[in-house]
Design a protein around this motif. Sequence first.
Motif, mmCIF file in Angstrom:
data_model
loop_
_atom_site.group_PDB
_atom_site.id
_atom_site.type_symbol
_atom_site.label_atom_id
_atom_site.label_comp_id
_atom_site.label_asym_id
_atom_site.label_seq_id
_atom_site.Cartn_x
_atom_site.Cartn_y
_atom_site.Cartn_z
ATOM 1 N N SER A 127 35.158 -12.114 -7.527
ATOM 2 C CA SER A 127 33.927 -12.264 -6.748
ATOM 3 C C SER A 127 33.003 -11.105 -7.080
ATOM 4 C CB SER A 127 34.234 -12.285 -5.247
ATOM 5 O OG SER A 127 35.147 -13.319 -4.922
ATOM 6 N N ALA A 128 31.734 -11.266 -6.815
ATOM 7 C CA ALA A 128 30.736 -10.242 -7.146
ATOM 8 C C ALA A 128 30.755 -9.128 -6.102
ATOM 9 C CB ALA A 128 29.361 -10.876 -7.255
ATOM 10 N N LEU A 129 31.872 -8.437 -6.032
ATOM 11 C CA LEU A 129 32.074 -7.351 -5.071
ATOM 12 C C LEU A 129 32.413 -6.084 -5.845
ATOM 13 C CD1 LEU A 129 34.366 -9.281 -2.569
ATOM 14 C CD2 LEU A 129 31.926 -8.754 -2.245
ATOM 15 N N LYS A 130 31.608 -5.055 -5.687
ATOM 16 C CA LYS A 130 31.838 -3.808 -6.405
ATOM 17 C C LYS A 130 33.077 -3.093 -5.865
ATOM 18 C CE LYS A 130 29.610 0.505 -7.823
ATOM 19 N NZ LYS A 130 28.380 1.347 -7.755
ATOM 20 N N ALA A 131 33.838 -2.486 -6.773
ATOM 21 C CA ALA A 131 34.997 -1.689 -6.371
ATOM 22 C C ALA A 131 34.505 -0.306 -5.968
ATOM 23 C CB ALA A 131 35.994 -1.594 -7.522
#
Length: 371
Positions: A127-131
Amino acid sequence: MTANTSDDVLFQPIRLGNITLANRMAMAPLTRNRAAAGNVPGPLAVEYYTQRASVGLVIAEATQVSAQAQGYDATPGLHTPEQIAGWKKVTDAVHAKGGKIFVQLWHTGRVSHSRFQPGQQAPVAPSALKATAARTYVIGQGFVETSEPRALATEEIAGVVNDFRTAAANAIKAGFDGIELHAAHGYLIDAFLRSGSNQRTDQYGGSIENRARFLLEITAAVIGEIGAERVGLRLSPVSPVNDSVEPDPQPLFEHVVRELEKLHPVYIHVVEGHTGGPRDNRPFDYEALRKLYSGVWMVNNGYTKEMAVEAIKSGRADMVSFGRKIIVNPDLVRRFRENAPLNAPDKAAPLYGGEGAFGYTHYPSLDEVNA
């Protein structure tokens, strides 16, 4: 000075698929950021792994399956002819010393930076979720923030699965005895498993069964390519590194191991607790996982010799892997066997990156210490 009888279990051979390992000790996969131009292992890598070939199993450092899979500077790959040739020199040297060697295959996923991606594109993720709690390593700059990722389209996933299959075939061409899938530490496979990083609504997201699908498809693909006896996996059920978030890991990883048992990879390698940190960071029943799997069970994270002996004697594990201890003690097997002192880490030596032998191949063996 010889090992005590009670220690003997650590030094007994063990069968791993079609090969026999000399002892129950493994060298854990250790990222060192030492690859040469083109992400090719260089001559010092040959020396580094050969120095440590007395462990039952060398598991070579995390190695990217494609150009897209890279997340750190100077990490090796297994997707070009030059990389395969570089690794062949390593495996030939380890085998000449009587050692056995697997390689860990990884895709870093969102734990990456656009500077490493083809065309400077965004890294890929479930998913387009930054670490946000992760960092990547750039030589000359140290650790820097990761880039914003994009979500893999459903139709792209089969291509990533095939990258792992191809890299596994390349590993065998390079002379490795087998491969370990890096399904831990917040990288792409692990990120698909966890609800904190996977918010997909297709067949790869939502339920535990769906989130585990990517891992199981990759495992089936590489087993179909090189055989189950040559495939291991690494899991880190409760480690929070690289922004790994899963509110209820027990049912997730019990499902994963139950399904892996059907595919029967040759070993499962479990990081207990917080990678490189406390082993009791949150409750987890590792024995429940162990009971679901009939292959070789390998454990890791802060093990001393005494802890390793106890784990094997009690049946909690079949093998134990060692990380930083084996960086600074290339002949760790002999030191454990003879109850010899261990080298102290050199505080000036780089753990990641560096030039020449210092911090990489300069740690002395017992013979060198006693010379």
